[in-house]
Write a protein that holds these residues in place. Sequence first.
Motif, PDB file in Angstrom:
ATOM      1  N   ASN A 213      26.475  33.211  17.339  1.00 41.87           N
ATOM      2  CA  ASN A 213      25.864  33.996  18.419  1.00 41.87           C
ATOM      3  C   ASN A 213      26.010  35.473  18.063  1.00 41.87           C
ATOM      4  OD1 ASN A 213      24.728  34.792  20.822  1.00 41.87           O
ATOM      5  ND2 ASN A 213      26.617  34.588  21.993  1.00 41.87           N
ATOM      6  N   VAL A 214      24.893  36.130  17.830  1.00 43.15           N
ATOM      7  CA  VAL A 214      24.916  37.516  17.363  1.00 43.15           C
ATOM      8  C   VAL A 214      24.250  38.414  18.402  1.00 43.15           C
ATOM      9  CG1 VAL A 214      24.142  39.099  15.556  1.00 43.15           C
ATOM     10  CG2 VAL A 214      24.807  36.776  14.957  1.00 43.15           C
TER      11      VAL A 214
ATOM     12  N   PHE B 159      18.470  44.252   5.248  1.00 38.12           N
ATOM     13  CA  PHE B 159      19.010  43.375   6.282  1.00 38.12           C
ATOM     14  C   PHE B 159      18.238  43.551   7.582  1.00 38.12           C
ATOM     15  CE2 PHE B 159      22.009  42.727   9.859  1.00 38.12           C
ATOM     16  CZ  PHE B 159      22.232  41.368   9.683  1.00 38.12           C
ATOM     17  N   ARG B 160      17.975  44.788   7.952  1.00 36.43           N
ATOM     18  CA  ARG B 160      17.299  45.072   9.213  1.00 36.43           C
ATOM     19  C   ARG B 160      15.873  44.516   9.216  1.00 36.43           C
ATOM     20  NH1 ARG B 160      13.807  46.302  13.188  1.00 36.43           N
ATOM     21  NH2 ARG B 160      14.797  47.458  14.853  1.00 36.43           N
TER      22      ARG B 160
ATOM     23  N   PHE C  83      12.283  37.473   9.640  1.00 37.69           N
ATOM     24  CA  PHE C  83      12.670  36.061   9.744  1.00 37.69           C
ATOM     25  C   PHE C  83      12.790  35.617  11.192  1.00 37.69           C
ATOM     26  CE2 PHE C  83      14.800  36.889   5.452  1.00 37.69           C
ATOM     27  CZ  PHE C  83      13.700  36.404   4.755  1.00 37.69           C
ATOM     28  N   LEU C  84      13.259  36.506  12.058  1.00 35.98           N
ATOM     29  CA  LEU C  84      13.356  36.171  13.477  1.00 35.98           C
ATOM     30  C   LEU C  84      11.965  35.957  14.086  1.00 35.98           C
ATOM     31  CD1 LEU C  84      16.223  38.452  14.836  1.00 35.98           C
ATOM     32  CD2 LEU C  84      16.160  35.964  14.845  1.00 35.98           C
TER      33      LEU C  84
ATOM     34  N   ALA D  16      20.221  38.470   5.771  1.00 34.36           N
ATOM     35  CA  ALA D  16      19.391  38.292   6.966  1.00 34.36           C
ATOM     36  C   ALA D  16      18.881  36.865   7.065  1.00 34.36           C
ATOM     37  CB  ALA D  16      18.212  39.267   6.922  1.00 34.36           C
ATOM     38  N   LEU D  17      18.493  36.298   5.937  1.00 33.55           N
ATOM     39  CA  LEU D  17      18.006  34.915   5.915  1.00 33.55           C
ATOM     40  C   LEU D  17      19.092  33.945   6.360  1.00 33.55           C
ATOM     41  CD1 LEU D  17      15.760  32.926   5.213  1.00 33.55           C
ATOM     42  CD2 LEU D  17      16.575  32.944   2.843  1.00 33.55           C
ATOM     43  N   VAL D  18      20.309  34.168   5.866  1.00 36.71           N
ATOM     44  CA  VAL D  18      21.440  33.307   6.245  1.00 36.71           C
ATOM     45  C   VAL D  18      21.735  33.443   7.735  1.00 36.71           C
ATOM     46  CG1 VAL D  18      23.920  32.911   5.943  1.00 36.71           C
ATOM     47  CG2 VAL D  18      22.468  33.335   3.945  1.00 36.71           C
ATOM     48  N   VAL D  19      21.767  34.682   8.224  1.00 40.93           N
ATOM     49  CA  VAL D  19      22.074  34.931   9.638  1.00 40.93           C
ATOM     50  C   VAL D  19      21.028  34.280  10.543  1.00 40.93           C
ATOM     51  CG1 VAL D  19      22.229  36.718  11.425  1.00 40.93           C
ATOM     52  CG2 VAL D  19      23.378  37.045   9.234  1.00 40.93           C
ATOM     53  N   VAL D  20      19.749  34.440  10.207  1.00 39.93           N
ATOM     54  CA  VAL D  20      18.684  33.852  11.023  1.00 39.93           C
ATOM     55  C   VAL D  20      18.755  32.328  10.997  1.00 39.93           C
ATOM     56  CG1 VAL D  20      16.181  33.556  11.244  1.00 39.93           C
ATOM     57  CG2 VAL D  20      17.134  35.818  10.813  1.00 39.93           C
ATOM     58  N   PHE D  21      19.078  31.768   9.838  1.00 41.80           N
ATOM     59  CA  PHE D  21      19.227  30.309   9.736  1.00 41.80           C
ATOM     60  C   PHE D  21      20.350  29.821  10.649  1.00 41.80           C
ATOM     61  CE2 PHE D  21      21.416  26.642   7.859  1.00 41.80           C
ATOM     62  CZ  PHE D  21      20.382  25.715   7.837  1.00 41.80           C
ATOM     63  N   LEU D  22      21.488  30.529  10.626  1.00 42.57           N
ATOM     64  CA  LEU D  22      22.624  30.139  11.465  1.00 42.57           C
ATOM     65  C   LEU D  22      22.299  30.305  12.950  1.00 42.57           C
ATOM     66  CD1 LEU D  22      25.585  31.676   9.415  1.00 42.57           C
ATOM     67  CD2 LEU D  22      24.844  29.289   9.502  1.00 42.57           C
TER      68      LEU D  22
END
Length: 277
Positions: free
Chosen positions: A174-175, A14-15, A21-22, A161-167
């Motif tokens: 907002n993370v 994840f990290r 991805f970011l 991580a891919l899902v979080v970056v996409f969102l």
Amino acid sequence: MFNIDLLPGFIMGFREGLEAFLIIVLMLGYLTKSNKIELKRNVYMGLGIGILASLVFGLLLFGITNVIGDLDGNIAKLWESLASIAAVLLISSLIYWMIKHKNTIVSEIKNKVDLNPSKIGITLLAAVMVAREGAEIVLFNFTALDTSSYLTGTVLGILLALVVVFLISKSIINVNLKFIFNITLIYLILQAGFLLGYSVHEFLSYLKAVDVLESSNIIYTKMFDLSDTFLYHKEKAVGIILYATLGWYSKPEVIQFIIQYSYTSYFIYLFIKTRKE
């Protein structure tokens, strides 16, 4: 079902996945704002090259390990120990980079994009940035004690991580990325320290197996022995959880204990020090 054995790989995946991805999203966003839309294709090309390079690196490491393992069990033990120490050195350099640049990553990416305006430059920049994260993923998986569980956890972490970056890129969530990176960075430091301690332990086991050192040698003196308590890292629930998450050993050799926790103490000190600067 998610179990504790998946956690180390999950957090690491994840990290590193989140950062990789970011980086790609930041490059794409900056190219859009800079009216360099035609270069976005090269960012995706660099992403693919970085992933491919990481996979080749991983296959090479695991291939060498399998060949050596088929030749001799003791040689395999020595190889894993020395390869793990080499991996720790590489991982340490990446952790050091993360600590030093954790507050300036966005501005540095923008500066590098400005300095690499050509198609080849942008492709190489994306490839190197992604391959760096991929190399760390490969190294941790290569040195994992339970490769299957670690790899499964890694894949799950990368997907999240891919899902979080996409969102994030779609402004749906907002993370607090700084908080996430800081927590997971500390965890990576603990895991790297555990890996170093494990390498030392395996090297000592190799020396004993090939009769270079007797088991009565002072170097095998235990720091403590809590294997008869709930902290036993192989069988007791609490011990197993601590072992899987924090690299706990219930009966480490003195030299193993000192090296492992000197390593983690140094990097955590460096982390705290840079936060105050």
